[in-house]
Design a protein around this motif. Sequence first.
Motif, mmCIF file in Angstrom:
data_model
loop_
_atom_site.group_PDB
_atom_site.id
_atom_site.type_symbol
_atom_site.label_atom_id
_atom_site.label_comp_id
_atom_site.label_asym_id
_atom_site.label_seq_id
_atom_site.Cartn_x
_atom_site.Cartn_y
_atom_site.Cartn_z
ATOM 1 N N SER A 1 0.839 -1.086 0.140
ATOM 2 C CA SER A 1 0.007 0.256 0.166
ATOM 3 C C SER A 1 1.014 1.294 0.137
ATOM 4 O O SER A 1 0.472 2.269 -0.734
ATOM 5 C CB SER A 1 -0.947 0.030 1.283
ATOM 6 O OG SER A 1 -1.959 -0.998 1.152
ATOM 7 N N PHE A 2 1.852 1.311 0.661
ATOM 8 C CA PHE A 2 2.941 2.394 0.938
ATOM 9 C C PHE A 2 3.650 2.623 -0.344
ATOM 10 O O PHE A 2 3.723 3.882 -0.838
ATOM 11 C CB PHE A 2 3.710 2.389 2.002
ATOM 12 C CG PHE A 2 2.847 2.310 3.327
ATOM 13 C CD1 PHE A 2 1.791 2.923 3.679
ATOM 14 C CD2 PHE A 2 3.741 2.183 4.699
ATOM 15 C CE1 PHE A 2 1.370 2.993 4.928
ATOM 16 C CE2 PHE A 2 3.244 2.149 5.796
ATOM 17 C CZ PHE A 2 1.832 2.653 5.903
ATOM 18 N N ARG A 3 3.955 1.848 -1.001
ATOM 19 C CA ARG A 3 4.670 1.674 -2.556
ATOM 20 C C ARG A 3 3.807 2.463 -3.331
ATOM 21 O O ARG A 3 4.164 2.896 -4.558
ATOM 22 C CB ARG A 3 5.215 0.413 -2.836
ATOM 23 C CG ARG A 3 6.535 0.052 -2.069
ATOM 24 C CD ARG A 3 6.944 -1.076 -2.241
ATOM 25 N NE ARG A 3 8.485 -1.374 -1.418
ATOM 26 C CZ ARG A 3 8.709 -2.644 -1.089
ATOM 27 N NH1 ARG A 3 8.158 -3.913 -1.638
ATOM 28 N NH2 ARG A 3 9.983 -2.710 -0.615
ATOM 29 N N ALA A 4 2.577 2.062 -3.130
ATOM 30 C CA ALA A 4 1.536 2.666 -4.189
ATOM 31 C C ALA A 4 1.168 4.193 -4.068
ATOM 32 O O ALA A 4 0.492 4.640 -4.973
ATOM 33 C CB ALA A 4 0.099 1.741 -4.208
ATOM 34 N N ARG B 1 1.282 14.423 7.297
ATOM 35 C CA ARG B 1 1.182 13.890 6.091
ATOM 36 C C ARG B 1 0.871 12.309 6.150
ATOM 37 O O ARG B 1 0.193 11.781 5.566
ATOM 38 C CB ARG B 1 2.402 13.974 5.364
ATOM 39 C CG ARG B 1 2.721 15.436 5.018
ATOM 40 C CD ARG B 1 3.816 15.276 3.715
ATOM 41 N NE ARG B 1 5.247 14.965 4.267
ATOM 42 C CZ ARG B 1 6.089 15.701 4.697
ATOM 43 N NH1 ARG B 1 5.735 17.024 4.832
ATOM 44 N NH2 ARG B 1 7.370 15.015 4.879
ATOM 45 N N MET B 2 1.363 11.600 7.393
ATOM 46 C CA MET B 2 1.243 10.324 7.469
ATOM 47 C C MET B 2 -0.365 10.271 7.973
ATOM 48 O O MET B 2 -0.991 9.210 7.479
ATOM 49 C CB MET B 2 2.109 9.790 8.727
ATOM 50 C CG MET B 2 1.820 8.450 8.978
ATOM 51 S SD MET B 2 1.768 6.951 8.006
ATOM 52 C CE MET B 2 3.688 6.955 7.646
ATOM 53 N N LEU C 1 -2.289 7.169 5.555
ATOM 54 C CA LEU C 1 -3.081 6.140 6.061
ATOM 55 C C LEU C 1 -4.308 6.159 5.533
ATOM 56 O O LEU C 1 -4.947 5.199 5.355
ATOM 57 C CB LEU C 1 -2.838 6.551 7.839
ATOM 58 C CG LEU C 1 -1.706 6.051 8.315
ATOM 59 C CD1 LEU C 1 -1.926 6.290 9.736
ATOM 60 C CD2 LEU C 1 -1.118 4.792 8.092
ATOM 61 N N PRO C 2 -5.159 7.506 5.353
ATOM 62 C CA PRO C 2 -6.405 7.335 4.692
ATOM 63 C C PRO C 2 -6.317 6.837 3.166
ATOM 64 O O PRO C 2 -7.283 5.832 2.967
ATOM 65 C CB PRO C 2 -6.955 8.887 4.595
ATOM 66 C CG PRO C 2 -6.196 9.692 5.609
ATOM 67 C CD PRO C 2 -4.768 8.934 5.812
ATOM 68 N N SER C 3 -5.387 7.234 2.378
ATOM 69 C CA SER C 3 -5.254 6.553 1.238
ATOM 70 C C SER C 3 -4.838 4.867 1.192
ATOM 71 O O SER C 3 -5.272 4.163 0.198
ATOM 72 C CB SER C 3 -4.034 7.296 0.254
ATOM 73 O OG SER C 3 -2.869 6.902 0.899
ATOM 74 N N CYS C 4 -4.385 4.465 2.181
ATOM 75 C CA CYS C 4 -3.962 2.974 2.542
ATOM 76 C C CYS C 4 -4.790 2.449 3.237
ATOM 77 O O CYS C 4 -4.410 1.307 3.954
ATOM 78 C CB CYS C 4 -2.492 3.104 2.949
ATOM 79 S SG CYS C 4 -1.249 3.932 1.859
ATOM 80 N N ARG C 5 -6.040 2.918 3.665
ATOM 81 C CA ARG C 5 -6.803 2.390 4.593
ATOM 82 C C ARG C 5 -7.095 0.783 4.405
ATOM 83 O O ARG C 5 -7.139 0.023 5.330
ATOM 84 C CB ARG C 5 -8.191 2.987 4.501
ATOM 85 C CG ARG C 5 -9.235 2.506 5.762
ATOM 86 C CD ARG C 5 -10.654 3.374 5.687
ATOM 87 N NE ARG C 5 -10.298 4.705 5.971
ATOM 88 C CZ ARG C 5 -10.462 5.607 5.268
ATOM 89 N NH1 ARG C 5 -10.686 5.352 3.791
ATOM 90 N NH2 ARG C 5 -10.389 6.840 5.530
ATOM 91 N N SER C 6 -7.534 0.492 3.204
ATOM 92 C CA SER C 6 -7.580 -1.015 2.952
ATOM 93 C C SER C 6 -6.491 -1.810 3.136
ATOM 94 O O SER C 6 -6.512 -2.882 3.604
ATOM 95 C CB SER C 6 -8.084 -1.207 1.499
ATOM 96 O OG SER C 6 -7.079 -0.842 0.482
ATOM 97 N N GLY C 7 -5.168 -1.278 3.177
ATOM 98 C CA GLY C 7 -4.050 -2.117 3.274
ATOM 99 C C GLY C 7 -3.864 -2.367 4.786
ATOM 100 O O GLY C 7 -3.316 -3.355 5.098
ATOM 101 N N VAL C 8 -4.036 -1.253 5.444
ATOM 102 C CA VAL C 8 -4.120 -1.277 6.767
ATOM 103 C C VAL C 8 -5.054 -2.123 7.511
ATOM 104 O O VAL C 8 -4.581 -3.163 8.333
ATOM 105 C CB VAL C 8 -4.185 0.209 7.541
ATOM 106 C CG1 VAL C 8 -4.357 0.037 9.023
ATOM 107 C CG2 VAL C 8 -2.969 1.120 6.986
#
Length: 222
Positions: free
Chosen positions: A112-115, A134-135, A140-147
């Motif tokens: 997720s972070f690499r995307a 920024r985190m 974190l919001p843009s990577c919610r599904s990954g988290v």
Amino acid sequence: MNAQDWGAIALTLRLAGVSTLLLLLLCVPAAWWLARSRSRLRPLAEAAAMLPLVLPPTVLGFYLLLAFGPHGPLGKMTEALGLPGLAFTFQGVVIASVLYSLPFVLQPLLASFRAVRQEELESARLLGANRWQRMRHVILPSCRSGVLSAACLGFAHTVGEFGVVLMIGGNIDGETRVISIALYNQVEQADYGSAHRLALLLLLFSLAALTAVYWLNARKNE
């Protein structure tokens, strides 16, 4: 199910909850560093973090047992500090679970972070957001599904652990006897009816956890 089975279930859920929380706190910054770092040590650090994927759990449990034992470095340190030992305790099992489940939480976070697009980070930086902001508000919001996928996999993997828990925790009722060990005990005692109920519970839970992960990934790709 008898009282011991319910006790094992409660202990397993407690272990998985504590371990997953610690894993997220540890893996979010670690995954971000691995995703963005250009250090020459990054491949080695990533390989070390992913080692439990291929390392037999009994091997990890064996070395942790040596480290936590009275003659090991961590055992000597806890004794010098006047603290109780970690071998054959719930706290020791938590540490072992965090190490063994680390790759299952780290991998989805890394993907997720690499995307995350660099343009989003640059826009936030130009608007005055510091690293923490920024985190919190962009990454974190843009990577919610990954988290969420990382949390599901970490929790589910901890629920199903056996070898590493048995090595470092033993088989102590109410302290280290999780579902997988209770199931093993029932099979040894030829109590196949009780073993079947626990095995079916683990099977259904694993299916539900994986379904949740794939559903989250499908939503992310829509």
